[in-house]
Design a protein around this motif. Structure first.
Motif, PDB file in Angstrom:
ATOM      1  N   ALA A   1      -1.449   6.158   4.003  1.00 16.33           N
ATOM      2  CA  ALA A   1      -2.653   5.756   4.732  1.00 16.33           C
ATOM      3  C   ALA A   1      -2.261   5.273   6.135  1.00 16.33           C
ATOM      4  CB  ALA A   1      -3.348   4.630   3.978  1.00 16.33           C
ATOM      5  N   GLN A   2      -3.208   5.386   7.056  1.00 17.41           N
ATOM      6  CA  GLN A   2      -2.955   5.012   8.442  1.00 17.41           C
ATOM      7  C   GLN A   2      -2.430   3.573   8.569  1.00 17.41           C
ATOM      8  OE1 GLN A   2      -2.981   7.392  10.571  1.00 17.41           O
ATOM      9  NE2 GLN A   2      -2.214   6.007  12.152  1.00 17.41           N
ATOM     10  N   SER A   3      -3.044   2.655   7.810  1.00 15.97           N
ATOM     11  CA  SER A   3      -2.648   1.238   7.907  1.00 15.97           C
ATOM     12  C   SER A   3      -1.201   1.049   7.423  1.00 15.97           C
ATOM     13  CB  SER A   3      -3.594   0.375   7.069  1.00 15.97           C
ATOM     14  OG  SER A   3      -3.514   0.765   5.710  1.00 15.97           O
TER      15      SER A   3
ATOM     16  N   GLY B   1       0.783  -1.224   0.000  1.00 19.25           N
ATOM     17  CA  GLY B   1       0.000   0.000   0.000  1.00 19.25           C
ATOM     18  C   GLY B   1       0.827   1.291   0.000  1.00 19.25           C
ATOM     19  N   TRP B   2       2.157   1.156   0.059  1.00 14.85           N
ATOM     20  CA  TRP B   2       3.002   2.361   0.105  1.00 14.85           C
ATOM     21  C   TRP B   2       2.873   3.188  -1.169  1.00 14.85           C
ATOM     22  CZ3 TRP B   2       5.884   4.460   3.995  1.00 14.85           C
ATOM     23  CH2 TRP B   2       6.732   5.529   3.648  1.00 14.85           C
ATOM     24  N   GLU B   3       2.641   4.475  -1.030  1.00 13.22           N
ATOM     25  CA  GLU B   3       2.610   5.364  -2.187  1.00 13.22           C
ATOM     26  C   GLU B   3       3.937   6.093  -2.293  1.00 13.22           C
ATOM     27  OE1 GLU B   3      -0.529   8.119  -2.976  1.00 13.22           O
ATOM     28  OE2 GLU B   3      -2.014   6.661  -2.255  1.00 13.22           O
ATOM     29  N   THR B   4       4.585   5.870  -3.425  1.00 12.65           N
ATOM     30  CA  THR B   4       5.939   6.402  -3.597  1.00 12.65           C
ATOM     31  C   THR B   4       5.933   7.900  -3.929  1.00 12.65           C
ATOM     32  OG1 THR B   4       6.835   4.278  -4.259  1.00 12.65           O
ATOM     33  CG2 THR B   4       7.996   6.208  -5.064  1.00 12.65           C
ATOM     34  N   HIS B   5       6.836   8.634  -3.281  1.00 11.64           N
ATOM     35  CA  HIS B   5       7.064  10.044  -3.623  1.00 11.64           C
ATOM     36  C   HIS B   5       8.555  10.191  -3.918  1.00 11.64           C
ATOM     37  CE1 HIS B   5       3.421   9.936  -1.139  1.00 11.64           C
ATOM     38  NE2 HIS B   5       3.017  10.936  -1.898  1.00 11.64           N
TER      39      HIS B   5
ATOM     40  N   ASP C   1       5.701   1.073  10.971  1.00 13.02           N
ATOM     41  CA  ASP C   1       6.183   1.134  12.349  1.00 13.02           C
ATOM     42  C   ASP C   1       6.375  -0.252  12.958  1.00 13.02           C
ATOM     43  OD1 ASP C   1       6.991   3.622  13.076  1.00 13.02           O
ATOM     44  OD2 ASP C   1       4.975   4.344  13.536  1.00 13.02           O
ATOM     45  N   THR C   2       5.470  -1.174  12.628  1.00 10.49           N
ATOM     46  CA  THR C   2       5.631  -2.548  13.124  1.00 10.49           C
ATOM     47  C   THR C   2       6.985  -3.101  12.693  1.00 10.49           C
ATOM     48  OG1 THR C   2       3.257  -2.830  12.917  1.00 10.49           O
ATOM     49  CG2 THR C   2       4.558  -4.846  13.135  1.00 10.49           C
TER      50      THR C   2
END
Ligand code: GDP
Length: 352
Positions: A154-156, A137-141, A162-163
């Protein structure tokens, strides 16, 4: 007295992204010509402070980085034996290290191995948790700072990251290190910095450069003081045959000055001291000039640390990779010093 750039080595398990990280750093600085670019050495790339300033922009001014450190001197050959298993006397050649870990893969045998070397030499290091772009789900910048990119996830996704970061914190804890995500650290002297990055998209690399400069400035300036007139000290990376030059030694000079015609002492594969006279000191020709020229190298009459150079000289046949290099001003003392240093060294032929 001059303060030289800290020698930075990138260590980690195979495929975790060492080469990609170094390529990104080199690529982004070369592209940024306005900023002054980079200096190409043999076996190393130096990124001047100004260039880092330019790339990091407002981020770095927020960190109040002063101009004490001229830049960062990155070793191009990750995991080279000369940086990992040699030079026990006085510690490892690298002043600072980047331990790279695939955030999705965690610690692997060579990560532990690298960590043990850093422990043994007490080399200050940061951990980069690489391949954050692979987190589901990572959106690359592209090229963004970690903070900037993280804030837009996104929060998830934030939680997933972080996990994984805290799994690394847990592993480091078992290994005897307190660590924390870089933006949550309360005490840089006692906690290891973890920076999540993507070496592929460049996310977080701004923080890596800024953090290395910041740590060097805060904790290493004494160690980085060199005497520009002192006889050079260095380490041999490799012995190489070059067309037109014969056998040459590629070396990193970490102290003093080296001049053409200097008499130098090196170590042979049978642990004996060999002396020879420098015929020429060479560095790669800048990229732009290399295109229009058949020559690969340019000659220098002298170089001051930190420098990565090729040395052409007679009688280099038996020199061993990882050998100390010393300029001989007083032959007997230097021989003794080198022999002492050699006694403590185990030559490893392993490159990883
Ligand atoms: P090294 O063995 O540690 O030097 O690892 P490399 O830099 O050669 O990387 C191994 C593989 O991982 C290559 O296919 C890289 O393209 C890939 N890779 C490295 N960094 C990243 C990253 O941040 N994101 C993704 N998606 N792939 C990466």
């Amino acid at each position: 007295m001059k303060i030289r750039s800290p020698i930075v080595s990138v260590l980690g398990h195979v495929d975790h992204g060492k080469t990609t990280l170094l390529d990104y750093i080199r690529g982004s600085t070369i592209a940024d010509k306005e900023a002054g670019g980079i200096t190409q050495h043999i076996g190393a790339t130096e990124i001047p402070n100004d260039t880092i300033d330019e790339i990091c922009g407002s981020f770095i001014s927020a960190l109040t980085i002063k101009d004490l450190i001229p830049g960062l001197f990155f070793i191009d050959t990750p995991g080279h034996a000369a940086f990992t298993s040699l030079r026990k006397r006085g510690g490892a050649l690298a002043d600072l290290a980047v331990l790279i870990v695939d955030i999705n893969d965690g610690f692997k045998p060579q990560t532990y191995e690298a960590l043990n070397i850093l422990k043994m030499y007490r080399t200050p290091f940061i951990v980069v948790a690489n391949k954050i772009d692979m987190i589901f789900g990572w959106e690359t910048h592209e090229g963004a700072s970690f903070k900037e990119s993280f804030n837009q996830q996104a929060q998830s996704v934030k939680q997933a990251l972080d996990t994984k970061v805290y799994e690394i914190v847990g592993t480091l804890h078992k290994e005897g290190f307190q660590s924390e995500r870089f933006d949550r650290i309360s005490d840089f002297a006692s906690q290891i910095t973890i920076i999540p990055i993507s070496a592929k998209s460049g996310e977080g690399i701004i923080e890596v450069l800024a953090m290395l400069l910041g740590l060097a400035q805060e904790y290493l300036t004494e160690q980085l003081e060199i005497n520009e007139d002192a006889p050079a000290k260095g380490t041999v990376l490799e012995i190489k045959e070059e067309t037109g030059l014969g056998l040459t030694v590629d070396s990193i000079i970490y102290d003093g000055v080296l001049r053409t015609n200097d008499e130098i002492a090196l170590m042979t594969s049978s642990n004996e001291v060999l002396t020879t006279k420098i015929r020429s000191i060479l560095r790669p020709l800048p990229l732009e000039e290399m295109r229009d020229s058949k020559k690969k190298f340019q000659k220098f009459d002298e170089v001051v640390a930190a420098a990565g150079i090729k040395i052409a000289a007679p009688n280099l046949d038996d020199v061993v990779s990882g050998s100390p290099l010393r300029v001989l001003n007083d032959k007997e003392n230097v021989e003794e010093e080198i022999l002492k240093e050699i006694e403590d060294i185990t030559i490893s032929t392993d490159d990883e």
